[in-house]
Design a protein around this motif. Structure first.
Motif, PDB file in Angstrom:
ATOM      1  N   PHE A   4       0.926  -1.236  -0.112  1.00 39.50           N
ATOM      2  CA  PHE A   4      -0.002   0.115  -0.083  1.00 39.50           C
ATOM      3  C   PHE A   4       0.796   1.448   0.009  1.00 39.50           C
ATOM      4  O   PHE A   4       0.706   2.013  -0.819  1.00 39.50           O
ATOM      5  N   PRO A   5       1.777   1.398   0.952  1.00 37.03           N
ATOM      6  CA  PRO A   5       2.613   2.680   0.868  1.00 37.03           C
ATOM      7  C   PRO A   5       3.648   2.605  -0.027  1.00 37.03           C
ATOM      8  O   PRO A   5       3.814   3.808  -0.838  1.00 37.03           O
ATOM      9  N   LEU A   6       3.945   1.345  -0.747  1.00 43.23           N
ATOM     10  CA  LEU A   6       4.953   1.455  -1.992  1.00 43.23           C
ATOM     11  C   LEU A   6       4.182   2.077  -2.946  1.00 43.23           C
ATOM     12  O   LEU A   6       4.998   2.616  -4.015  1.00 43.23           O
ATOM     13  N   LEU A   7       2.943   1.902  -3.348  1.00 38.91           N
ATOM     14  CA  LEU A   7       2.204   2.254  -4.079  1.00 38.91           C
ATOM     15  C   LEU A   7       1.551   3.901  -4.088  1.00 38.91           C
ATOM     16  O   LEU A   7       0.914   4.032  -4.968  1.00 38.91           O
ATOM     17  N   GLY A   8       1.980   4.424  -2.930  1.00 36.84           N
ATOM     18  CA  GLY A   8       1.340   5.569  -2.697  1.00 36.84           C
ATOM     19  C   GLY A   8      -0.071   5.602  -2.011  1.00 36.84           C
ATOM     20  O   GLY A   8      -0.832   6.586  -2.280  1.00 36.84           O
ATOM     21  N   MET A   9      -0.822   4.437  -1.859  1.00 43.01           N
ATOM     22  CA  MET A   9      -2.033   4.465  -1.592  1.00 43.01           C
ATOM     23  C   MET A   9      -2.230   4.609   0.109  1.00 43.01           C
ATOM     24  O   MET A   9      -3.518   5.061   0.476  1.00 43.01           O
ATOM     25  N   THR A  10      -1.331   4.436   1.003  1.00 45.86           N
ATOM     26  CA  THR A  10      -1.341   4.907   2.300  1.00 45.86           C
ATOM     27  C   THR A  10      -0.026   5.557   2.667  1.00 45.86           C
ATOM     28  O   THR A  10       0.939   5.284   1.903  1.00 45.86           O
ATOM     29  N   GLY A  58      -6.080  -0.537   5.542  1.00 48.16           N
ATOM     30  CA  GLY A  58      -5.277   0.410   5.088  1.00 48.16           C
ATOM     31  C   GLY A  58      -5.969   1.705   5.608  1.00 48.16           C
ATOM     32  O   GLY A  58      -7.254   1.738   5.776  1.00 48.16           O
ATOM     33  N   LYS A  59      -5.287   2.698   5.679  1.00 46.11           N
ATOM     34  CA  LYS A  59      -5.957   4.184   5.909  1.00 46.11           C
ATOM     35  C   LYS A  59      -5.749   4.887   4.689  1.00 46.11           C
ATOM     36  O   LYS A  59      -4.301   5.659   4.462  1.00 46.11           O
ATOM     37  N   PRO A  60      -6.310   5.046   3.719  1.00 46.71           N
ATOM     38  CA  PRO A  60      -6.243   5.745   2.630  1.00 46.71           C
ATOM     39  C   PRO A  60      -6.266   7.369   2.637  1.00 46.71           C
ATOM     40  O   PRO A  60      -6.830   7.801   3.780  1.00 46.71           O
ATOM     41  N   GLY A  61      -5.726   8.140   1.740  1.00 43.03           N
ATOM     42  CA  GLY A  61      -6.032   9.446   1.576  1.00 43.03           C
ATOM     43  C   GLY A  61      -7.568   9.855   1.337  1.00 43.03           C
ATOM     44  O   GLY A  61      -8.476   9.126   0.789  1.00 43.03           O
ATOM     45  N   ARG A  62      -7.751  11.244   1.494  1.00 43.72           N
ATOM     46  CA  ARG A  62      -9.296  11.843   1.236  1.00 43.72           C
ATOM     47  C   ARG A  62      -9.800  11.518  -0.096  1.00 43.72           C
ATOM     48  O   ARG A  62     -10.842  11.697  -0.500  1.00 43.72           O
TER      49      ARG A  62
END
Length: 503
Positions: free
Chosen positions: A112-118, A179-183
Motif C-alpha cells: 500500500f505505501p509503496l504504491l502511494g495508497m497509504t 489501510g488508511k487511504p487518503g481523502r
C-alpha cells in the motif's frame, strides 16, 4: 454543408460542456479477454496459499493470466490489470508498480505505501491483523461494514450499507489487512466500523493519493491474506435470491466487483472551456427555481453585500430566485429545484430545517454540516474552521483538489488551487466514507473542505441522503473574494447538483 458543420460543432461544444458523469455500470463480463499480470510469491511451510485457486478462477471469468515474481522486471506493457498477492515479498517488490498506467489491485498490505495508497507507518497507516489474545476479538476479522450503497465497488457488487460477512468463519485464516487511504479515495468496506481501517478502498484515475501522488490509473486495496480467498462468503442456491442472505454472504461478489471495476473505463475530468461551462450552466438554470436561505436582519454590511452579490449572480444565470429568512419554515422549499443555504444564516436558528428536503441542497454555512446530517456532531473534532480564534489553524485561501475528476471540480487539475484571493476563514470537516471529498485544506490531509453526497449515499449517523448534497466552504462575506477558478467551481457545483443522479 456549412450549416451542417456548424450544427455538429454546436452539438460537440454542448456535449463537452456537460459535467462528467459516472462511468457506465460495471459489466458482468468486464474481465473477459483481459490480460492480467498476477504478481505472486511463496508462503511458509504449512501455510496454505490461495494464489493457484485465484489464477484458475480468473480463467473461468475469461481473463488471460500471466504470473510473475516480485523480483521480476515490470511486465505491465500490454496488460489490462495487475494483481499483487499478499504472498509477494514487498521488500523485493519495491515501488516498481507505483507509476504504471495500468489498473492495480493489491491485497499485499506492505505494498500500500509503496504504491502511494497509504502512509508507511505500520499499524497506523496500514496493518496486517495478527491473531489477538482474546478469542472474541478475532471474530472481527470475519465481518465488516459496507459504507454506502453508492460506493462504486459496492454498487457493482449490489451490497447495501451495513454489516456483512466477507469471510466465512473458519480456523486458520491468515492475516487479513487494512489501510488508511487518503481523502481522495473511496472507502467501500471497513473493519470494526472504523473509517481508518479500510478493508476495501479505491482510487479513481487522477485522484490524489498520499502526499502529492496522483493515481496514474485505478488502484484498489483489498483485505485478503494468503489463504482467505478460499473462504470468501458466497450465497448459493435459493439464498442467492434472498437479499438478506446474498447481502450478508457477499465476499466473493465483492472480490469480483473490485477487479471488474478496476478494468472498467475510468471517469474523466470535464474538458469544456470556461465559456462552454458557463453556457451549459445557463442552460441548466433556465426555468429552475432556487430558494436562497439567508439572514434578513444582518448587522454586518460585508455579509449583506456578499449575499446580494450572490443573488445577482444567480439571477444573471437565469435562475428564478426566491429568498427565505433562516427563521422561516422549510416548507418554503416546496416547488423548488434547489436550496442554497448562505453562510449568513445562524446555525442555531436554522436548526435542522432542509435536512430531509427531497431536492438538492448547496450548503455554504459549514457550521451546519452536523444539523444536515453530513458530518457527526463534535465541533472542533468532526468539523471546524481555520480562523483567528478557537482554532489551531491559520487563515487559508488555497485548497487541495483530491478528486479532480468530479464534475464539481470544473476540469481543474489535481493539486493545489487558489479558491479565494486572500486568506480568511476556511471550513473543514471529517465526513464519513459515503462522502465524495473534492478538496481538502493544504497540509491538513484529513480535513475535507468541499465534499458531496450522491442521492442515496450514507451520510453521518446512517442518514441516507434524500437528494444530492454539497458543502462549498463560502464564509458569509467571501463571495466577492472568489477567484476565477473559485467561481468556476461554484458554478460546476450548482450544475452537478441540478443534474440527474448517477443510475
Amino acid at each position: 454543408m456549412l450549416k451542417t458543420v456548424g450544427k455538429i460543432a454546436l452539438i460537440a461544444c454542448a456535449l463537452l460542456a456537460l459535467p462528467a458523469v459516472a462511468q457506465d455500470a460495471v459489466r458482468s463480463d468486464a474481465l473477459k479477454g483481459k490480460r492480467v499480470l498476477f504478481v505472486i510469491g511463496q508462503t511458509a511451510k504449512g501455510v496454505p496459499n490461495d494464489d493457484p485457486l485465484i489464477r484458475d478462477y480468473l480463467g473461468t471469468l475469461g481473463a488471460k493470466v500471466t504470473t510473475a515474481a516480485a523480483t521480476d522486471a515490470v511486465q505491465a506493457a500490454g496488460k489490462d490489470l495487475i494483481l499483487i498477492s499478499s504472498t509477494a515479498d514487498a521488500r523485493e517488490l519495491g515501488a516498481k508498480y507505483r507509476h504504471v498506467q495500468v489498473p492495480v489491485v493489491t491485497w499485499n498490505a506492505y505494498s500500500f505505501p509503496l504504491l502511494g495508497m497509504t502512509g508507511d507507518r505500520l499499524h497506523e497507516d496500514f496493518s496486517v491483523v495478527r491473531e489477538k489474545p482474546f478469542h472474541n476479538a478475532n471474530h472481527a476479522n470475519y465481518y465488516a461494514h459496507a459504507t454506502s450503497a453508492t460506493d462504486p465497488i459496492l454498487k457493482a457488487a449490489r451490497i447495501p450499507h451495513g454489516m456483512f460477512a466477507p469471510l466465512l468463519f473458519s480456523g486458520g485464516v491468515t492475516d487479513p489487512s487494512w489501510g488508511k487511504p487518503g481523502r481522495g479515495a473511496d472507502v467501500a468496506v471497513v473493519f470494526e466500523g472504523d473509517y481508518e481501517k479500510a478493508a476495501v478502498f479505491s482510487y479513481e484515475r487522477e485522484a490524489m493519493m498520499i502526499g502529492d501522488a496522483v493515481a496514474p490509473a485505478r488502484r484498489v486495496g483489498l483485505f485478503l491474506g494468503h489463504n482467505s480467498w478460499s473462504i470468501l462468503s458466497d450465497a448459493q442456491g435459493p439464498a442467492a435470491a434472498d437479499p438478506k442472505e446474498y447481502a450478508w454472504f457477499s465476499g466473493r461478489r465483492l472480490f469480483d466487483a473490485a477487479l471488474k471495476w478496476a478494468v472498467s473505463p475510468p471517469q474523466a475530468r470535464v474538458t469544456a472551456s470556461r465559456q462552454a461551462q458557463r453556457a451549459a450552466l445557463e442552460r441548466a438554470a433556465r426555468g429552475k427555481k432556487v430558494l436562497f436561505v439567508r439572514r434578513y436582519d444582518l448587522p454586518w454590511p460585508e455579509n449583506e453585500a456578499s449575499d446580494m452579490a450572490q443573488l445577482a449572480w444567480l439571477e444573471s444565470l437565469g435562475f428564478e430566485v426566491s429568498t427565505a429568512d433562516h427563521m422561516d419554515p422549510d416548507s418554503r422549499a416546496q416547488g423548488m429545484d434547489l436550496v442554497i443555504i448562505s453562510a449568513s444564516t445562524n446555525k442555531y436558528k436554522l436548526g435542522v430545517k432542509y435536512a430531509d428536503a427531497a431536492i438538492p441542497v448547496l450548503l455554504l454555512e459549514a457550521k451546519a454540516v452536523d444539523a444536515l446530517g453530513m458530518v457527526t456532531r463534535r465541533r472542533n473534532t468532526d468539523y471546524g474552521v481555520n480562523d483567528h480564534k478557537e482554532s489551531l489553524y491559520p487563515p487559508e485561501n488555497y485548497v487541495n483538489l483530491v478528486r479532480a475528476y468530479h464534475p464539481a471540480a470544473a476540469g481543474l487539475p489535481p493539486g493545489q488551487m487558489k479558491l479565494f484571493r486572500t486568506p480568511g476563514v476556511l471550513a473543514w470537516s471529517r465526513p464519513p466514507a459515503g462522502a465524495q471529498v473534492i478538496a481538502t485544506i493544504p497540509n491538513q490531509p484529513d480535513h475535507a473542505t468541499m465534499f458531496a453526497f450522491e442521492k442515496g449515499a450514507t451520510m453521518a449517523n446512517d442518514v441516507v441522503a434524500p437528494a444530492r448534497r454539497l458543502l462549498f466552504p463560502l464564509d458569509a462575506p467571501r463571495f466577492p473574494d472568489l477567484t476565477e477558478d473559485g467561481m468556476a467551481i461554484y458554478g460546476a457545483a450548482l450544475q452537478w447538483l441540478l443534474s440527474a443522479p448517477a443510475p
